[in-house]
Design a protein around this motif. Structure first.
Motif, PDB file in Angstrom:
ATOM      1  N   ASN A  86      26.862 -87.048   8.914  1.00 21.31           N
ATOM      2  CA  ASN A  86      27.080 -87.835  10.141  1.00 21.31           C
ATOM      3  C   ASN A  86      28.464 -87.612  10.732  1.00 21.31           C
ATOM      4  O   ASN A  86      29.150 -88.562  11.137  1.00 21.31           O
ATOM      5  CB  ASN A  86      26.852 -89.328   9.859  1.00 21.31           C
ATOM      6  N   CYS A  87      28.895 -86.369  10.759  1.00 22.66           N
ATOM      7  CA  CYS A  87      30.229 -86.044  11.260  1.00 22.66           C
ATOM      8  C   CYS A  87      30.219 -85.865  12.776  1.00 22.66           C
ATOM      9  O   CYS A  87      29.258 -85.338  13.350  1.00 22.66           O
ATOM     10  CB  CYS A  87      30.738 -84.755  10.612  1.00 22.66           C
ATOM     11  N   ASP A  88      31.306 -86.272  13.421  1.00 21.99           N
ATOM     12  CA  ASP A  88      31.479 -86.006  14.845  1.00 21.99           C
ATOM     13  C   ASP A  88      32.827 -85.328  15.096  1.00 21.99           C
ATOM     14  O   ASP A  88      33.418 -85.460  16.168  1.00 21.99           O
ATOM     15  CB  ASP A  88      31.344 -87.287  15.680  1.00 21.99           C
ATOM     16  N   ASP A  89      33.317 -84.605  14.069  1.00 11.64           N
ATOM     17  CA  ASP A  89      34.555 -83.836  14.202  1.00 11.64           C
ATOM     18  C   ASP A  89      34.278 -82.389  13.798  1.00 11.64           C
ATOM     19  O   ASP A  89      33.134 -81.932  13.845  1.00 11.64           O
ATOM     20  CB  ASP A  89      35.674 -84.465  13.376  1.00 11.64           C
ATOM     21  N   SER A  90      35.305 -81.666  13.368  1.00  9.08           N
ATOM     22  CA  SER A  90      35.163 -80.236  13.057  1.00  9.08           C
ATOM     23  C   SER A  90      34.933 -79.948  11.574  1.00  9.08           C
ATOM     24  O   SER A  90      35.143 -78.816  11.129  1.00  9.08           O
ATOM     25  CB  SER A  90      36.411 -79.491  13.534  1.00  9.08           C
ATOM     26  N   THR A  91      34.516 -80.944  10.807  1.00  7.54           N
ATOM     27  CA  THR A  91      34.324 -80.745   9.371  1.00  7.54           C
ATOM     28  C   THR A  91      33.398 -79.566   9.077  1.00  7.54           C
ATOM     29  O   THR A  91      33.717 -78.688   8.265  1.00  7.54           O
ATOM     30  CB  THR A  91      33.751 -82.025   8.715  1.00  7.54           C
ATOM     31  N   ALA A  92      32.245 -79.528   9.714  1.00  7.01           N
ATOM     32  CA  ALA A  92      31.250 -78.493   9.441  1.00  7.01           C
ATOM     33  C   ALA A  92      31.767 -77.104   9.816  1.00  7.01           C
ATOM     34  O   ALA A  92      31.603 -76.143   9.049  1.00  7.01           O
ATOM     35  CB  ALA A  92      29.956 -78.805  10.187  1.00  7.01           C
ATOM     36  N   SER A  93      32.381 -76.970  10.987  1.00  7.42           N
ATOM     37  CA  SER A  93      32.856 -75.653  11.424  1.00  7.42           C
ATOM     38  C   SER A  93      33.988 -75.138  10.547  1.00  7.42           C
ATOM     39  O   SER A  93      34.057 -73.939  10.242  1.00  7.42           O
ATOM     40  CB  SER A  93      33.309 -75.713  12.884  1.00  7.42           C
ATOM     41  N   ILE A  94      34.873 -76.025  10.115  1.00  9.97           N
ATOM     42  CA  ILE A  94      35.959 -75.613   9.221  1.00  9.97           C
ATOM     43  C   ILE A  94      35.392 -75.153   7.882  1.00  9.97           C
ATOM     44  O   ILE A  94      35.793 -74.112   7.347  1.00  9.97           O
ATOM     45  CB  ILE A  94      36.958 -76.770   9.013  1.00  9.97           C
ATOM     46  N   ALA A  95      34.442 -75.902   7.338  1.00  3.45           N
ATOM     47  CA  ALA A  95      33.823 -75.520   6.072  1.00  3.45           C
ATOM     48  C   ALA A  95      33.092 -74.186   6.204  1.00  3.45           C
ATOM     49  O   ALA A  95      33.158 -73.323   5.314  1.00  3.45           O
ATOM     50  CB  ALA A  95      32.870 -76.613   5.600  1.00  3.45           C
ATOM     51  N   ASN A  96      32.418 -73.993   7.321  1.00  2.19           N
ATOM     52  CA  ASN A  96      31.708 -72.731   7.569  1.00  2.19           C
ATOM     53  C   ASN A  96      32.663 -71.543   7.596  1.00  2.19           C
ATOM     54  O   ASN A  96      32.310 -70.436   7.171  1.00  2.19           O
ATOM     55  CB  ASN A  96      30.942 -72.794   8.903  1.00  2.19           C
ATOM     56  N   SER A  97      33.879 -71.751   8.080  1.00  2.00           N
ATOM     57  CA  SER A  97      34.851 -70.659   8.176  1.00  2.00           C
ATOM     58  C   SER A  97      35.277 -70.142   6.808  1.00  2.00           C
ATOM     59  O   SER A  97      35.813 -69.037   6.698  1.00  2.00           O
ATOM     60  CB  SER A  97      36.084 -71.124   8.962  1.00  2.00           C
ATOM     61  N   TYR A  98      35.034 -70.936   5.758  1.00  2.00           N
ATOM     62  CA  TYR A  98      35.370 -70.517   4.396  1.00  2.00           C
ATOM     63  C   TYR A  98      34.207 -69.787   3.718  1.00  2.00           C
ATOM     64  O   TYR A  98      34.326 -69.359   2.571  1.00  2.00           O
ATOM     65  CB  TYR A  98      35.769 -71.727   3.556  1.00  2.00           C
TER      66      TYR A  98
END
Length: 474
Positions: A86-98
């Motif tokens: 239930n994120c509405d920030d950049s958590t997912a995109s930052i994790a994906n970058s790793y």
């Protein structure tokens, strides 16, 4: 009426004293720590799925992924999964970058770590790739490089669930983070290690633990309350399993900075404790009696911590009422027991000795855990003599006002001496340790709130303001 008050308070105070002595005796078994380097020589056999539960954690999620990638364990034997819940920030995109596995979950009406984990477990069960164990972390954690080696070792010994050592990554940020850190350091040593030494079940601490995949599939998670860790611990014990303890597998957890943040978090813990105890205490007690299981009894007692906290607080209030009333209120207090058994003089000596030991016991554990220097331990030891010095100065049993004024003067003297001899940092540590007493007292109103609001499931999110890497804490 006077006799009734005396008899009632006698039964009450002795009962509270018995519970307190149980935990004191239990804690003594944590003083011994066996040097076990078996993990270094244990071949890596277990494969792991490492789960990071994250809700709006863009500030810190990158650092935990970095620390997980640096774990000293064959890379092909573990995979990293981030649950962007239930994120509405950049958590997912930052994790994906790793380059790790990111699973985004959008279920607003079922917020919370317990729900997110249950959702992710179901996904892992259905994957083609199978894992021997699943490890759980919070997004603000940092993980020691030997973590999976220690877990692999413990799980090869037969444990189905193993809890790691929860440390603090920001103990020096404020008096609140220092208080949190002290409580975790002492709990790790006095209760977790003690239980491991006695062969009892340890308690899952919410993060930094591993579970055998098959036992999780068999029992089902189903733990979606505010303290899902305690709920699953109770399920394990009821099904005849024990939680293992890995003292050398360290997870660095970020502690709240302010009293308000701390209050909200600990209130949530007490809400969860009260909820779990209402559902599991009687079941655990029945198992303890039926199977003659001391493990189940110990777990049952652990679930009722909120009520024990209130009883201890009430006992302290009754003692103050008796001691600080001129003619007394016919309330029985524990030091009366010592005086009746050993005589007033010898009983007073025993009680003062007990008070001194009680004060320096926590600094002793901090010393054993390499969290306190020998010089500061000696300083705390000298300070603990106040109970003897003030009694000598005032004679007999000083009143509350005399003790208050005397302690203020005594603390002031130590503050001046430490500042002149040791400098700023030792002084800060000394003052913060004294404030730890206030932190401990706040558990009483927090617990009362938690019991009253046990059916409310509001989740409070701790906002992170900076990044800390694993290199900063090891």
């Amino acid at each position: 009426m006077n006799q009734f008050i005396s008899s009632f308070t006698f039964i009450f105070q002795i009962s509270v004293f018995a519970i307190t002595m149980y935990y004191l005796l239990l804690s003594l078994f944590g003083l011994y720590k066996k040097e076990d380097k078996g993990a270094e020589n244990c071949a890596p056999k277990k494969t792991f799925a490492l789960l990071v539960a994250a809700h709006n954690e863009e500030m810190v999620v990158g650092k935990i992924i970095e620390s997980l990638k640096e774990i000293d364990y064959p890379k092909e034997m573990y995979d990293i999964f981030v649950i962007a819940d239930n994120c509405d920030d950049s958590t997912a995109s930052i994790a994906n970058s790793y380059g790790v596995n990111v699973h985004e979950r959008k279920v607003p009406d079922k917020r919370g770590k317990g729900y997110a984990l249950e959702w992710m477990f179901d996904r892992i069960f259905k994957m083609d790739k199978k894992y021997d164990a699943i490890a759980i972390f919070d997004a603000d954690n940092l993980i020691s490089k030997n973590f999976l080696k220690e877990m692999n070792y413990k799980m090869q010994q037969g444990y189905k669930v193993v809890q790691g050592y929860i440390d603090s990554k920001n103990p020096n940020d404020s008096w609140i983070t220092q208080s949190y850190s002290i409580s975790f350091w002492t709990a790790n040593r006095l209760f977790q290690l003690a239980r491991a030494n006695l062969g009892l079940s340890n308690q899952i601490g919410g993060t930094g633990f591993c579970m055998d995949t098959e036992i999780l599939r068999k029992l089902g998670w189903g733990a979606t309350c505010l303290t899902e860790d305690l709920e699953f611990t109770c399920k394990l014990v009821l099904n005849g399993h024990k939680v293992g303890w890995a003292h050398n597998a360290i997870v660095y957890d970020e502690k709240p900075l302010t009293l308000k943040q701390s209050w909200n978090q600990r209130k949530r813990w007490m809400q969860g404790f009260t909820d779990v105890s209402s559902r599991f205490f009687s079941k655990l007690l029945k198992k303890a009696v039926k199977d003659k299981s001391f493990t189940a009894l110990d777990c049952a007692l652990y679930t009722i911590q909120p009520f024990v906290t209130i009883l201890i607080g009430l006992s302290a209030v009754l003692t103050m009422m008796q001691v600080n009333t001129k003619d007394g209120l016919n309330i029985f207090v524990i030091n009366d027991l010592f005086n009746n058994v050993f005589g007033s003089v010898f009983g007073s000596i025993i009680w003062k000795t007990f008070s001194i030991i009680q004060f320096i016991f926590t600094p002793l554990i901090m010393l054993l855990e390499n969290k306190l220097s020998k010089k500061m331990f000696i300083t705390f030891g000298l300070y603990s003599l106040n109970v003897i010095i003030l009694s000598y100065l005032y004679g007999g049993q000083p009143t509350f006002i005399e003790m208050l004024i005397g302690n203020i003067a005594y603390i002031g003297t130590f503050i001046v001496m430490i500042r002149m001899i040791g400098g700023k940092n030792p002084l800060k540590l000394f003052v913060w340790y004294l404030l730890y007493g206030i932190y401990t007292l706040t558990w009483i109103p927090i617990t009362i709130q938690g019991i009253i609001d046990k059916d409310k499931k509001e989740w409070s999110h701790t906002k992170h303001i900076r990044q800390i890497s694993i290199q900063d804490v090891e």
